[in-house]
Scaffold this motif. Structure first.
Motif, PDB file in Angstrom:
ATOM      1  N   SER A 178       4.561   0.058  -3.016  1.00  8.51           N
ATOM      2  CA  SER A 178       4.495  -1.140  -2.179  1.00  8.51           C
ATOM      3  C   SER A 178       5.214  -2.337  -2.789  1.00  8.51           C
ATOM      4  N   LYS A 220     -10.365  -5.420   1.412  1.00 10.12           N
ATOM      5  CA  LYS A 220      -9.661  -4.215   0.962  1.00 10.12           C
ATOM      6  C   LYS A 220     -10.059  -3.858  -0.454  1.00 10.12           C
ATOM      7  N   LYS A 269       5.866 -11.246   0.643  1.00 13.46           N
ATOM      8  CA  LYS A 269       5.527 -11.036   2.044  1.00 13.46           C
ATOM      9  C   LYS A 269       4.084 -11.505   2.282  1.00 13.46           C
ATOM     10  N   PRO A 270       3.737 -11.846   3.510  1.00 13.22           N
ATOM     11  CA  PRO A 270       2.348 -12.242   3.785  1.00 13.22           C
ATOM     12  C   PRO A 270       1.342 -11.173   3.349  1.00 13.22           C
ATOM     13  N   GLU A 271       1.722  -9.914   3.424  1.00 12.26           N
ATOM     14  CA  GLU A 271       0.795  -8.847   3.022  1.00 12.26           C
ATOM     15  C   GLU A 271       0.613  -8.757   1.512  1.00 12.26           C
ATOM     16  N   ASP A 272       1.350  -9.541   0.754  1.00 15.56           N
ATOM     17  CA  ASP A 272       1.124  -9.626  -0.695  1.00 15.56           C
ATOM     18  C   ASP A 272      -0.009 -10.597  -1.035  1.00 15.56           C
ATOM     19  N   THR A 273      -0.521 -11.290  -0.030  1.00  9.53           N
ATOM     20  CA  THR A 273      -1.617 -12.223  -0.261  1.00  9.53           C
ATOM     21  C   THR A 273      -2.836 -11.488  -0.795  1.00  9.53           C
ATOM     22  N   SER A 278       3.561 -17.133   6.321  1.00 11.10           N
ATOM     23  CA  SER A 278       4.670 -16.596   7.127  1.00 11.10           C
ATOM     24  C   SER A 278       5.482 -17.711   7.745  1.00 11.10           C
ATOM     25  N   ALA A 327      -7.004  -7.740  -1.752  1.00 12.20           N
ATOM     26  CA  ALA A 327      -6.976  -8.595  -0.567  1.00 12.20           C
ATOM     27  C   ALA A 327      -8.363  -8.590   0.069  1.00 12.20           C
TER      28      ALA A 327
END
Length: 119
Positions: free
Chosen positions: A63, A43, A87-91, A119, A40
């Motif tokens: 995760s 990150k 989920k948005p955090e999988d972007t 989202s 990401a």
């Protein structure tokens, strides 16, 4: 040398699904395991899942456990990553990689495919 080409990324709403593919070519006989990673923005690259090239042993990061499934088709020299309940955090940009070892030691990498979860 092993060449890897990913495909299947795109934009999906939260809760949706995508399936990524990674086609391997070249000296694939030297491959012992294949893995999926993601990175990401801002990150570090994160391990997601791996599968043995011969046999079906798999391993997942916490995760994604229970949401993502790694599989393969040796006849097509292709590894898949089925991603559900996104989920948005999988972007992230998702990469496949090949290793001559059962665990770690990834030597060859694909160019990556973008997955964006809204989202």
């Amino acid at each position: 040398q092993v060449q890897l080409v990913e495909s299947g990324g795109g934009l999906v709403q939260a809760g949706g699904s995508l399936r990524l593919s990674c086609v391997a070519s070249g000296r694939t006989f030297s491959t012992a395991s294949m893995g999926w990673f993601r990175q990401a923005p801002g990150k570090e690259r994160e391990f997601i899942a791996r599968i043995k090239w011969s046999g079906y042993n798999t391993y997942y990061a916490d995760s994604v456990k229970g949401r993502f499934t790694i599989s393969k088709d040796n006849t097509k020299a292709t590894v898949y990553l089925q991603m559900n309940m996104l989920k948005p955090e999988d972007t992230a940009v998702y990469y496949c990689a090949a290793s001559p070892s059962d665990v770690g030691g990834y030597r060859y990498w694909g160019q990556g495919t973008q997955v964006t979860v809204s989202s």
